[in-house]
Every structure is written in C-alpha cells, then in structure tokens.
Enzyme design. Sequence first.
Site, PDB file in Angstrom:
ATOM      1  N   GLY A   1       0.830  -1.193   0.000  1.00 49.37           N
ATOM      2  CA  GLY A   1       0.000   0.000   0.000  1.00 49.37           C
ATOM      3  C   GLY A   1       0.865   1.244   0.000  1.00 49.37           C
ATOM      4  O   GLY A   1       2.040   1.205   0.400  1.00 49.37           O
TER       5      GLY A   1
ATOM      6  N   GLN B   1       2.829   9.971   1.330  1.00 48.60           N
ATOM      7  CA  GLN B   1       4.135   9.296   1.317  1.00 48.60           C
ATOM      8  C   GLN B   1       4.978   9.686   0.114  1.00 48.60           C
ATOM      9  O   GLN B   1       6.184   9.456   0.099  1.00 48.60           O
ATOM     10  CB  GLN B   1       3.954   7.768   1.336  1.00 48.60           C
ATOM     11  CG  GLN B   1       3.404   7.244   2.657  1.00 48.60           C
ATOM     12  CD  GLN B   1       3.305   5.736   2.650  1.00 48.60           C
ATOM     13  OE1 GLN B   1       2.325   5.195   2.163  1.00 48.60           O
ATOM     14  NE2 GLN B   1       4.325   5.057   3.143  1.00 48.60           N
TER      15      GLN B   1
ATOM     16  N   CYS C   1       6.119  -0.222   7.009  1.00 49.65           N
ATOM     17  CA  CYS C   1       5.709   0.932   6.201  1.00 49.65           C
ATOM     18  C   CYS C   1       6.859   1.312   5.276  1.00 49.65           C
ATOM     19  O   CYS C   1       8.017   1.317   5.698  1.00 49.65           O
ATOM     20  CB  CYS C   1       5.379   2.101   7.131  1.00 49.65           C
ATOM     21  SG  CYS C   1       4.849   3.591   6.273  1.00 49.65           S
ATOM     22  N   LEU C   2       6.528   1.657   4.043  1.00 51.21           N
ATOM     23  CA  LEU C   2       7.567   2.062   3.099  1.00 51.21           C
ATOM     24  C   LEU C   2       8.262   3.344   3.549  1.00 51.21           C
ATOM     25  O   LEU C   2       9.356   3.640   3.102  1.00 51.21           O
ATOM     26  CB  LEU C   2       6.966   2.250   1.698  1.00 51.21           C
ATOM     27  CG  LEU C   2       6.462   0.964   1.008  1.00 51.21           C
ATOM     28  CD1 LEU C   2       5.778   1.303  -0.299  1.00 51.21           C
ATOM     29  CD2 LEU C   2       7.604  -0.020   0.787  1.00 51.21           C
TER      30      LEU C   2
ATOM     31  N   HIS D   1      -4.124   1.048   7.747  1.00 48.69           N
ATOM     32  CA  HIS D   1      -2.786   1.659   7.757  1.00 48.69           C
ATOM     33  C   HIS D   1      -2.733   2.852   6.798  1.00 48.69           C
ATOM     34  O   HIS D   1      -2.250   3.934   7.158  1.00 48.69           O
ATOM     35  CB  HIS D   1      -1.758   0.583   7.358  1.00 48.69           C
ATOM     36  CG  HIS D   1      -0.350   1.068   7.240  1.00 48.69           C
ATOM     37  ND1 HIS D   1       0.640   0.667   8.109  1.00 48.69           N
ATOM     38  CD2 HIS D   1       0.244   1.912   6.363  1.00 48.69           C
ATOM     39  CE1 HIS D   1       1.780   1.260   7.755  1.00 48.69           C
ATOM     40  NE2 HIS D   1       1.564   2.015   6.707  1.00 48.69           N
ATOM     41  N   GLU D   2      -3.240   2.647   5.580  1.00 45.83           N
ATOM     42  CA  GLU D   2      -3.153   3.716   4.579  1.00 45.83           C
ATOM     43  C   GLU D   2      -4.100   4.871   4.915  1.00 45.83           C
ATOM     44  O   GLU D   2      -3.753   6.035   4.708  1.00 45.83           O
ATOM     45  CB  GLU D   2      -3.452   3.172   3.176  1.00 45.83           C
ATOM     46  CG  GLU D   2      -2.507   2.081   2.695  1.00 45.83           C
ATOM     47  CD  GLU D   2      -1.039   2.436   2.805  1.00 45.83           C
ATOM     48  OE1 GLU D   2      -0.684   3.620   2.694  1.00 45.83           O
ATOM     49  OE2 GLU D   2      -0.235   1.502   3.024  1.00 45.83           O
TER      50      GLU D   2
ATOM     51  N   HIS E   1      -2.529   7.235   7.229  1.00 45.02           N
ATOM     52  CA  HIS E   1      -1.592   8.182   6.602  1.00 45.02           C
ATOM     53  C   HIS E   1      -2.311   9.469   6.188  1.00 45.02           C
ATOM     54  O   HIS E   1      -1.721  10.554   6.229  1.00 45.02           O
ATOM     55  CB  HIS E   1      -0.961   7.563   5.352  1.00 45.02           C
ATOM     56  CG  HIS E   1       0.254   6.725   5.614  1.00 45.02           C
ATOM     57  ND1 HIS E   1       1.385   7.214   6.216  1.00 45.02           N
ATOM     58  CD2 HIS E   1       0.528   5.416   5.335  1.00 45.02           C
ATOM     59  CE1 HIS E   1       2.299   6.248   6.300  1.00 45.02           C
ATOM     60  NE2 HIS E   1       1.803   5.146   5.780  1.00 45.02           N
TER      61      HIS E   1
HETATM   62 ZN    ZN Z   1       2.724   3.317   5.656  1.00 49.62          ZN
END
Ligand code: ZN
Length: 161
Positions: A46, A51, A91-92, A133-134, A137
């Site tokens: 995701g 991000q 997380c990226l 999670h997304e 953000h």
């Molecule tokens: Zn993330």
Amino acid sequence: MALRQIRIMGDEKLEKVCRPVKEMTPKLRQLVQDMLDTMYDAGGVGLAAPQVGILKRIVVIDTSTEGKDPHVLVNPVLLESSGEQTGQEGCLSLPGQAGIVTRPNHVKIKAYDENMQEFEMEAEELLARAICHEMDHLEGIMYVRHVEGELFEVTPEEEEA
Ligand code: ZN
C-alpha cells in the site's frame, strides 16, 4: 513508468491531514499511476499520497500474492469495522523496521475510484489491515503510534506494507 520519491518518517508531509479530492484531473490520474508504479517497485502492499509528498486523500493498495489486484481509494471513509487482528506491520516510509499492531479484522469502507465513481468495499485480514494503515496516513498518522512494544528490524524480504 514514473517512480516518485518515498518520504521517510520525520518528513513533515507525513504528519499532515490530507485534503479531499474534488475532481479527478490529468495530474491526479498521473499521480495515481505513479503511486501504483512506486508501490510495486518498492515491494509494498500500500501507498498513500502523503508518502510521495502530496497531501491528497488518495491511497493505492494491492495485497495480492499472485498477479496484480490494485485498489485505488479516493476520499475513503470507514463505514464499519469489527473483530481484531494482531500482527506485524511495516511501512515504506520506515524501511527495515516493523512492529506489532492490532487492527480490525473486518472493515467496510466507501470511496471513489480513479474515475470518481463511488463504491463500497469490504475487506478482511491483510487487506483490512492495509486499508486501516493507509487511511491513517491521510490523517498524518504513522503506524508506529499504534505499535505494541518496540519496533524491530526486518530484512527486506520480510517487509510488507
Ligand atoms: Zn505506511
């Protein structure tokens, strides 16, 4: 294919509340495509617009293990959640680390797709986790805020979101 630079935790863009998308423009369409490319390139499940430095309520998610099954969520809203799942999350924007997070096991959301068509979607397990999670953000919330215990290091092969 155009890759965007993924912001790393500490970047102020990751701490802001994102704005709703009012209409899909060519620029935002390109953003969605770039976000998908960037997510697949990074091996994530995701990616949220902040991000890549864009404060818009757009996320892309793909938790499929074979082939591609992308979900594009514009202006997503949580309608229902139930159950609980406790598991590893990464997380990226925080490469090489993970933590244990408890999330709903089932969610129902409403969102718009890349053509601004409204739809509802239900999800369980990893997909439900990724959606939560997304969506966090978009509120400027990193998963580390929900972590139980300490973050730990993971190798790239073990990373998920
Ligand atoms: Zn993330």
